[in-house]
Write an enzyme that holds these catalytic residues in place. Structure first.
Site, mmCIF file in Angstrom:
data_model
loop_
_atom_site.group_PDB
_atom_site.id
_atom_site.type_symbol
_atom_site.label_atom_id
_atom_site.label_comp_id
_atom_site.label_asym_id
_atom_site.label_seq_id
_atom_site.Cartn_x
_atom_site.Cartn_y
_atom_site.Cartn_z
ATOM 1 N N ARG A 128 0.878 -1.315 0.044
ATOM 2 C CA ARG A 128 0.118 0.111 -0.150
ATOM 3 C C ARG A 128 0.887 1.313 0.084
ATOM 4 O O ARG A 128 2.015 1.305 0.438
ATOM 5 C CB ARG A 128 -0.979 -0.021 1.382
ATOM 6 C CG ARG A 128 -2.138 -1.203 1.024
ATOM 7 C CD ARG A 128 -2.620 -1.788 2.365
ATOM 8 N NE ARG A 128 -3.237 -0.682 3.215
ATOM 9 C CZ ARG A 128 -4.104 -0.942 4.508
ATOM 10 N NH1 ARG A 128 -3.730 -2.165 4.678
ATOM 11 N NH2 ARG A 128 -4.471 0.100 4.825
ATOM 12 N N SER A 199 -11.792 15.510 5.436
ATOM 13 C CA SER A 199 -11.612 14.036 6.176
ATOM 14 C C SER A 199 -11.920 14.011 7.564
ATOM 15 O O SER A 199 -11.925 15.013 8.299
ATOM 16 C CB SER A 199 -9.823 13.689 5.835
ATOM 17 O OG SER A 199 -9.270 14.716 6.624
ATOM 18 N N ASP A 322 -14.852 3.976 3.651
ATOM 19 C CA ASP A 322 -14.943 2.560 4.254
ATOM 20 C C ASP A 322 -15.940 1.563 3.918
ATOM 21 O O ASP A 322 -15.976 0.457 3.838
ATOM 22 C CB ASP A 322 -14.609 2.444 5.871
ATOM 23 C CG ASP A 322 -13.282 2.770 6.072
ATOM 24 O OD1 ASP A 322 -12.334 2.656 4.935
ATOM 25 O OD2 ASP A 322 -12.904 3.442 7.131
#
Length: 436
Positions: A128, A199, A322
């Site tokens: 990642r 965010s 998510d």
């Protein structure tokens, strides 16, 4: 994560009951890390029991932070903070497991420490992107190295004296923002971050509550270096809204459902799942609103609903990032078409969540199309049984289990053990709601 496990999920007559959720994973990580560098002892109640937060605890222990587990259900831990200069060099490599939050936040903290640290993780985490963390830490004065020209773990960090910077984040990322705020606590001069979009703001809320000087408005956040240690304080972690999301969608798409979720964190930077479900027509109620540790909490009630397709893009994406694979499941049961765009960040999660979501839901009969930065789901066709795979991705595993609850026929989920990353009690709670 343990040996591979298959799990069979079948439709049920009713979905009914109450669920007490695990502690919010994002807040749990921050409570542990900020508590570790505070002065004094702090009790963290309802800590997330998943493997990710266990990785953070293990890494902090290697850095000289003492922790005592006070209760296992729900998990409560006492952290004995070492202050801003009390961390020590680890004798071995720090293993973040599958946790990107652990690796990225610790990278920011360790960039300010006068010793060498090596951070690694499992195979998924080592693939990642870490370059977006490394670049600004270098600009602040840390020496950092990584595989792939400095873009992937393992990471080597030799910290030291940092200089505050003004930096525009390339993406709206709470992990990147939090890493730089941690580094900024120990830098000379102010650190100012400019966000391209909203965010999660858990770090800002918690740091202010612990005495950090932090100002922010209109996407611009400035943190000043510590003039005194952070203040330790007890905190009870709200229920994880990302875990609540699975039962919200399950209740909405099941024909005979009524599910109550207690004490859920409804921070507006995280609650996009509530807005998305309401836009889809879900019968969702928010009750008993209050506050816990500076975070808004409430009980949530969901009932069987007739959903409709919507478009998801723009500011909704970071607020639902998510939950997007799960919202694809909801969309499959809705009337009309749902389009998800501007979600390219899904490509670099625990799996390529665009490709894996499209591939696995297709196996269950969903009319779903992959886009470069999202997906198109044409609902109304229903869900059928079949064999699917989690790809060792905890969020995909739980989304596929929810699909199985509302489908026609049995779903066999391979690598079902992935849920332990964030929600070890998921299968127990599923059995509770289905009456098993």
């Amino acid at each position: 994560m343990g040996r591979a496990v298959d799990r069979k999920i079948a439709g049920c007559a009713t979905l009914d009951g109450e669920v007490s959720l695990p502690g919010d994973k994002s807040i749990s990580h921050r409570a542990l890390i900020f508590g570790a560098i505070a002065q004094g002892r702090a009790r963290i109640g309802n800590l997330s029991p998943g493997a990710d937060c266990r990785s953070t605890m293990a890494c902090l222990g290697q850095l000289g932070v003492e922790m005592e587990e006070l209760c296992s259900s729900p998990l409560a831990v006492e952290v004995r903070g070492v202050g801003g200069s009390g961390l020590r060099e680890a004798e071995d490599v720090l293993d973040a497991g599958n946790s990107g939050t652990t690796m990225r936040l610790l990278a920011g903290l360790l960039a300010a420490q006068p010793f060498l640290s090596i951070l690694t993780g499992d195979r998924s985490l080592r693939s990642r992107p870490m370059g977006r963390i490394m670049e600004p830490l270098r600009l602040m004065g840390a020496q950092v190295w990584g595989r792939g020209a400095g873009t992937m773990a393992p990471l080597a960090i030799r910290g030291g004296e940092l200089q505050g910077i003004t930096y525009r984040l390339p993406v709206a990322s709470a992990q990147l923002k939090s890493a730089l705020l941690l580094a900024g606590l120990f830098a000379r001069g102010e650190t100012t971050l400019e966000e391209p979009g909203p965010s999660r703001d858990h770090s800002e809320r918690m740091l202010r509550a612990m005495g950090a000087r932090l100002e922010g408005e209109n996407g611009r956040i400035t943190i000043s270096p510590l003039s005194r240690p952070l203040k330790a304080g007890d905190v009870t972690v709200p229920g994880d809204i990302s875990s609540a999301a699975y039962w919200l969608v399950a209740g909405a798409i099941h024909p005979h459902a009524r599910v109550r979720l207690e004490g859920v964190g409804i921070n507006p930077t995280r609650s996009g799942i509530l807005d998305a479900l309401r836009a889809m027509g879900a019968r969702l109620e928010i009750e008993k609103e209050g506050w816990e540790g500076g975070e808004p909490v409430a009980d949530l009630l969901i009932e069987s609903s007739e959903l409709r397709g919507i478009d998801l893009e723009g500011d909704m994406i970071p607020r639902t990032i998510d939950e997007l694979p799960l919202l694809a499941v909801a969309a499959s049961a809705a009337r009309g078409t749902t389009t998800i765009r501007q979600a390219g960040e899904l490509r670099v999660k625990e799996s390529d969540r665009i490709a894996t979501t499209v591939g696995e839901l297709s196996r269950l009969g969903v009319d779903i199309e992959e886009l470069p930065d999202g997906m198109v789901i044409r609902g109304g066709g229903g869900l059928r049984g079949g064999e699917v795979d989690s790809h060792h991705d905890h969020r995909l595993a739980m989304a596929l289990a929810v699909a199985g609850l509302a489908g026609r026929g049995e779903v066999v989920l391979h690598n079902a053990e992935a849920v332990d990353i964030s929600y070890p009690a998921f299968w127990r709670d599923l059995d509770t709601l289905t009456g098993k």
